[in-house]
Design a protein around this motif. Structure first.
Motif, PDB file in Angstrom:
ATOM      1  N   ALA A 152       0.839  -1.191   0.000  1.00  0.00           N
ATOM      2  CA  ALA A 152       0.000   0.000   0.000  1.00  0.00           C
ATOM      3  C   ALA A 152       0.872   1.239   0.000  1.00  0.00           C
ATOM      4  CB  ALA A 152      -0.913  -0.004   1.225  1.00  0.00           C
ATOM      5  N   THR A 153       0.450   2.239  -0.775  1.00  0.00           N
ATOM      6  CA  THR A 153       1.191   3.495  -0.829  1.00  0.00           C
ATOM      7  C   THR A 153       1.064   4.200   0.514  1.00  0.00           C
ATOM      8  OG1 THR A 153       0.695   3.646  -3.158  1.00  0.00           O
ATOM      9  CG2 THR A 153       1.424   5.660  -2.073  1.00  0.00           C
ATOM     10  N   GLY A 154       2.146   4.699   0.997  1.00  0.00           N
ATOM     11  CA  GLY A 154       2.134   5.388   2.278  1.00  0.00           C
ATOM     12  C   GLY A 154       2.251   4.447   3.452  1.00  0.00           C
ATOM     13  N   SER A 155       2.542   3.174   3.217  1.00  0.00           N
ATOM     14  CA  SER A 155       2.679   2.220   4.298  1.00  0.00           C
ATOM     15  C   SER A 155       3.873   2.569   5.159  1.00  0.00           C
ATOM     16  CB  SER A 155       2.829   0.807   3.729  1.00  0.00           C
ATOM     17  OG  SER A 155       3.093  -0.106   4.769  1.00  0.00           O
ATOM     18  N   SER A 156       3.782   2.168   6.427  1.00  0.00           N
ATOM     19  CA  SER A 156       4.883   2.467   7.344  1.00  0.00           C
ATOM     20  C   SER A 156       6.100   1.614   7.061  1.00  0.00           C
ATOM     21  CB  SER A 156       4.415   2.235   8.788  1.00  0.00           C
ATOM     22  OG  SER A 156       3.974   0.892   8.946  1.00  0.00           O
ATOM     23  N   THR A 157       5.909   0.486   6.359  1.00  0.00           N
ATOM     24  CA  THR A 157       7.051  -0.371   6.032  1.00  0.00           C
ATOM     25  C   THR A 157       7.750   0.169   4.807  1.00  0.00           C
ATOM     26  OG1 THR A 157       5.868  -2.286   6.884  1.00  0.00           O
ATOM     27  CG2 THR A 157       7.773  -2.706   5.463  1.00  0.00           C
ATOM     28  N   PRO A 158       8.988   0.572   4.903  1.00  0.00           N
ATOM     29  CA  PRO A 158       9.676   1.151   3.745  1.00  0.00           C
ATOM     30  C   PRO A 158       9.957   0.093   2.696  1.00  0.00           C
ATOM     31  CG  PRO A 158      11.206   0.852   5.564  1.00  0.00           C
ATOM     32  CD  PRO A 158       9.847   0.513   6.110  1.00  0.00           C
ATOM     33  N   ALA A 159       9.975   0.531   1.458  1.00  0.00           N
ATOM     34  CA  ALA A 159      10.296  -0.371   0.353  1.00  0.00           C
ATOM     35  C   ALA A 159      11.769  -0.736   0.405  1.00  0.00           C
ATOM     36  CB  ALA A 159       9.979   0.296  -0.983  1.00  0.00           C
ATOM     37  N   PRO A 160      12.085  -1.987   0.064  1.00  0.00           N
ATOM     38  CA  PRO A 160      13.497  -2.380   0.091  1.00  0.00           C
ATOM     39  C   PRO A 160      14.309  -1.585  -0.908  1.00  0.00           C
ATOM     40  CG  PRO A 160      12.147  -4.038  -1.001  1.00  0.00           C
ATOM     41  CD  PRO A 160      11.204  -3.067  -0.379  1.00  0.00           C
ATOM     42  N   THR A 161      15.479  -1.248  -0.515  1.00  0.00           N
ATOM     43  CA  THR A 161      16.371  -0.458  -1.361  1.00  0.00           C
ATOM     44  C   THR A 161      17.250  -1.395  -2.178  1.00  0.00           C
ATOM     45  OG1 THR A 161      16.400   1.261   0.315  1.00  0.00           O
ATOM     46  CG2 THR A 161      18.151   1.323  -1.372  1.00  0.00           C
ATOM     47  N   PRO A 162      17.316  -1.193  -3.488  1.00  0.00           N
ATOM     48  CA  PRO A 162      18.175  -2.066  -4.300  1.00  0.00           C
ATOM     49  C   PRO A 162      19.633  -2.002  -3.844  1.00  0.00           C
ATOM     50  CG  PRO A 162      16.746  -0.713  -5.678  1.00  0.00           C
ATOM     51  CD  PRO A 162      16.619  -0.184  -4.294  1.00  0.00           C
ATOM     52  N   THR A 163      20.240  -3.159  -3.869  1.00  0.00           N
ATOM     53  CA  THR A 163      21.652  -3.213  -3.494  1.00  0.00           C
ATOM     54  C   THR A 163      22.484  -2.586  -4.610  1.00  0.00           C
ATOM     55  OG1 THR A 163      21.248  -5.267  -2.287  1.00  0.00           O
ATOM     56  CG2 THR A 163      23.551  -4.745  -2.856  1.00  0.00           C
ATOM     57  N   PRO A 164      23.279  -1.574  -4.294  1.00  0.00           N
ATOM     58  CA  PRO A 164      24.072  -0.924  -5.347  1.00  0.00           C
ATOM     59  C   PRO A 164      25.101  -1.883  -5.923  1.00  0.00           C
ATOM     60  CG  PRO A 164      24.742  -0.150  -3.171  1.00  0.00           C
ATOM     61  CD  PRO A 164      23.501  -0.972  -2.960  1.00  0.00           C
ATOM     62  N   ALA A 165      25.288  -1.776  -7.221  1.00  0.00           N
ATOM     63  CA  ALA A 165      26.277  -2.630  -7.889  1.00  0.00           C
ATOM     64  C   ALA A 165      27.675  -2.237  -7.431  1.00  0.00           C
ATOM     65  CB  ALA A 165      26.172  -2.470  -9.399  1.00  0.00           C
ATOM     66  N   PRO A 166      28.491  -3.218  -7.259  1.00  0.00           N
ATOM     67  CA  PRO A 166      29.857  -2.888  -6.819  1.00  0.00           C
ATOM     68  C   PRO A 166      30.577  -2.061  -7.870  1.00  0.00           C
ATOM     69  CG  PRO A 166      29.689  -5.194  -7.494  1.00  0.00           C
ATOM     70  CD  PRO A 166      28.298  -4.660  -7.463  1.00  0.00           C
ATOM     71  N   ALA A 167      31.370  -1.163  -7.390  1.00  0.00           N
ATOM     72  CA  ALA A 167      32.122  -0.306  -8.304  1.00  0.00           C
ATOM     73  C   ALA A 167      33.123  -1.134  -9.098  1.00  0.00           C
ATOM     74  CB  ALA A 167      32.854   0.776  -7.512  1.00  0.00           C
ATOM     75  N   ALA A 168      33.259  -0.760 -10.361  1.00  0.00           N
ATOM     76  CA  ALA A 168      34.188  -1.483 -11.233  1.00  0.00           C
ATOM     77  C   ALA A 168      35.607  -1.366 -10.682  1.00  0.00           C
ATOM     78  CB  ALA A 168      34.122  -0.921 -12.639  1.00  0.00           C
ATOM     79  N   ALA A 169      36.236  -2.519 -10.674  1.00  0.00           N
ATOM     80  CA  ALA A 169      37.612  -2.533 -10.154  1.00  0.00           C
ATOM     81  C   ALA A 169      38.533  -1.745 -11.074  1.00  0.00           C
ATOM     82  CB  ALA A 169      38.094  -3.976 -10.017  1.00  0.00           C
ATOM     83  N   ALA A 170      39.446  -1.076 -10.477  1.00  0.00           N
ATOM     84  CA  ALA A 170      40.407  -0.283 -11.255  1.00  0.00           C
ATOM     85  C   ALA A 170      41.293  -1.226 -12.063  1.00  0.00           C
ATOM     86  CB  ALA A 170      41.252   0.568 -10.339  1.00  0.00           C
ATOM     87  N   PRO A 171      41.568  -0.879 -13.310  1.00  0.00           N
ATOM     88  CA  PRO A 171      42.411  -1.756 -14.131  1.00  0.00           C
ATOM     89  C   PRO A 171      43.793  -1.947 -13.507  1.00  0.00           C
ATOM     90  CG  PRO A 171      42.185   0.419 -15.124  1.00  0.00           C
ATOM     91  CD  PRO A 171      41.222   0.368 -13.995  1.00  0.00           C
ATOM     92  N   ASP A 172      44.280  -3.145 -13.705  1.00  0.00           N
ATOM     93  CA  ASP A 172      45.589  -3.482 -13.172  1.00  0.00           C
ATOM     94  C   ASP A 172      46.663  -2.752 -13.970  1.00  0.00           C
ATOM     95  OD1 ASP A 172      47.803  -4.590 -12.049  1.00  0.00           O
ATOM     96  OD2 ASP A 172      47.376  -6.651 -12.684  1.00  0.00           O
ATOM     97  N   PRO A 173      47.478  -1.942 -13.327  1.00  0.00           N
ATOM     98  CA  PRO A 173      48.516  -1.202 -14.078  1.00  0.00           C
ATOM     99  C   PRO A 173      49.453  -2.129 -14.842  1.00  0.00           C
ATOM    100  CG  PRO A 173      48.261  -0.317 -11.865  1.00  0.00           C
ATOM    101  CD  PRO A 173      47.461  -1.575 -11.909  1.00  0.00           C
ATOM    102  N   GLU A 174      49.734  -3.271 -14.252  1.00  0.00           N
ATOM    103  CA  GLU A 174      50.642  -4.183 -14.945  1.00  0.00           C
ATOM    104  C   GLU A 174      49.985  -4.745 -16.214  1.00  0.00           C
ATOM    105  OE1 GLU A 174      51.935  -7.205 -12.296  1.00  0.00           O
ATOM    106  OE2 GLU A 174      52.985  -5.823 -10.932  1.00  0.00           O
ATOM    107  N   ARG A 175      48.678  -5.046 -16.112  1.00  0.00           N
ATOM    108  CA  ARG A 175      47.989  -5.560 -17.297  1.00  0.00           C
ATOM    109  C   ARG A 175      47.930  -4.481 -18.371  1.00  0.00           C
ATOM    110  NH1 ARG A 175      44.574  -9.921 -18.115  1.00  0.00           N
ATOM    111  NH2 ARG A 175      43.169  -9.742 -19.919  1.00  0.00           N
ATOM    112  N   LEU A 176      47.615  -3.260 -17.978  1.00  0.00           N
ATOM    113  CA  LEU A 176      47.580  -2.170 -18.943  1.00  0.00           C
ATOM    114  C   LEU A 176      48.922  -2.014 -19.638  1.00  0.00           C
ATOM    115  CD1 LEU A 176      45.536   0.586 -17.058  1.00  0.00           C
ATOM    116  CD2 LEU A 176      44.819  -0.782 -19.024  1.00  0.00           C
ATOM    117  N   ALA A 177      49.951  -2.138 -18.871  1.00  0.00           N
ATOM    118  CA  ALA A 177      51.285  -2.001 -19.465  1.00  0.00           C
ATOM    119  C   ALA A 177      51.567  -3.143 -20.434  1.00  0.00           C
ATOM    120  CB  ALA A 177      52.337  -1.955 -18.366  1.00  0.00           C
ATOM    121  N   ALA A 178      51.136  -4.353 -20.067  1.00  0.00           N
ATOM    122  CA  ALA A 178      51.374  -5.505 -20.934  1.00  0.00           C
ATOM    123  C   ALA A 178      50.576  -5.378 -22.231  1.00  0.00           C
ATOM    124  CB  ALA A 178      51.012  -6.786 -20.202  1.00  0.00           C
ATOM    125  N   VAL A 179      49.352  -4.924 -22.130  1.00  0.00           N
ATOM    126  CA  VAL A 179      48.538  -4.755 -23.340  1.00  0.00           C
ATOM    127  C   VAL A 179      49.124  -3.650 -24.211  1.00  0.00           C
ATOM    128  CG1 VAL A 179      46.268  -4.058 -24.194  1.00  0.00           C
ATOM    129  CG2 VAL A 179      46.436  -5.653 -22.267  1.00  0.00           C
TER     130      VAL A 179
END
Length: 317
Positions: A152-179
């Protein structure tokens, strides 16, 4: 004198009787003349009314085929006074029409129920799409205030909040150098240089980078002579990256594009290998059988070892 007088008197009486009879006859003729005229007028009026009734019947019941009921006035004198059984044609026709109407109503009712169900399903899907993102298989209320179904709209029970996606890992400097250390060829054929660069990335084990490079080449150069090599190598880049499901469509596409191309046979054999990785024995056996039938020279020559190895991994009927 007496006799003569009596004779004259008799003649006079006889004449008076004839005169009386003639007067009576004349009176009768005079009286019958209006009656005859009145009968003629009534007959004319009756025929006129009958004609008007028939015209009205033709307008109300066009066709005059007696489908509804026979007209009560037919314009012909009834000569047969025998009592006959009433016709059942009109009743039969009415019953048939009622049956047809009931059948049509049933059909319309069924169609209405189907349309109602389809509209309700479509409405539910639209509501689900408008509700926002889905979490755990249930729509989550959007920021605009749209609540999830069942909440129901206005219910006292809050809607579940989506779990945020994990931030993209920073590229590996060594891999970047190899590529970055892998040089792109510079020749007179820029398209071939792009393919060769993708091949070098795959050969060095940089499969995600090779997938990106080879996909770009295939999209930009679908008619290049290297296209069959690029599609086959792109499938291998996915297969070597343990992504057999993504690899299989590229192998199949390359085989179907041109079965006489330089790497069509290779792609068909690699397709069997991808099916084996997906535990799809049936399709793996189909691909192996088609490979042996379509490319017997490759099966006995350049790709013999790979063909025998894949055949040993599955049991085909």
């Amino acid at each position: 004198m007496t006799v003569r007088t009596a004779g004259i008197s008799g003649y006079c009486n006889l004449g008076l009787r004839f005169v009386g009879l003639g007067g009576a006859a004349f009176a009768l003729l005079a009286a019958s003349a209006p009656v005859l005229a009145q009968d003629g007028n009534d007959e004319t009026r009756l025929r006129k009314i009958e004609a008007e009734v028939r015209a009205l019947q033709r307008r109300v019941f066009p066709g005059g085929d007696g489908r509804y009921f026979e007209p009560e006035i037919t314009g012909q004198p009834q000569t047969n006074t025998m009592v006959t059984q009433p016709s059942t044609t009109a009743v039969t026709d009415i019953l048939a029409r009622l049956d047809a109407m009931e059948t049509q109503i049933q059909r319309l009712t069924g169609q209405t129920e189907q349309n109602t169900f389809a509209l309700r399903t479509l409405s539910e899907r639209l509501d689900a799409l408008e509700a926002g993102p889905v979490l755990g298989g249930r729509p989550v209320g959007s920021a605009g205030g749209t609540s999830a179904p069942g909440t129901a709209t206005g219910s006292s029970t809050p809607a579940p909040t989506p779990t945020p996606a994990p931030a993209a890992a920073a590229p590996d400097p060594e891999r970047l150098a190899a590529v970055s250390a892998i040089a792109k060829p510079q020749t007179e054929d820029p398209a071939d240089d792009e393919y060769s660069y993708g091949f070098r990335l795959w050969e060095a084990g940089f499969y995600p980078e090779a997938q990106q490079q080879l996909t770009m080449f295939v999209e930009q150069n679908p008619e290049h002579w290297r296209a069959t090599y690029a599609r086959n190598l792109l499938g291998r880049a996915y297969l070597d990256d343990s992504k057999a499901r993504e690899a299989a469509p590229w192998f199949l596409r390359n085989y179907q594009a041109d079965k006489t191309a330089a790497r069509a046979g290779d792609s068909l054999l690699f397709l069997a290998e991808a099916m084996i990785a997906l535990d799809d024995t049936s399709r793996a056996c189909i691909a192996l059988a088609e490979f042996a039938e379509t490319y017997p020279a490759l099966a006995a020559g350049r790709l013999l070892d790979q063909y025998e190895r894949n055949r040993g991994r599955v049991t085909c009927n």
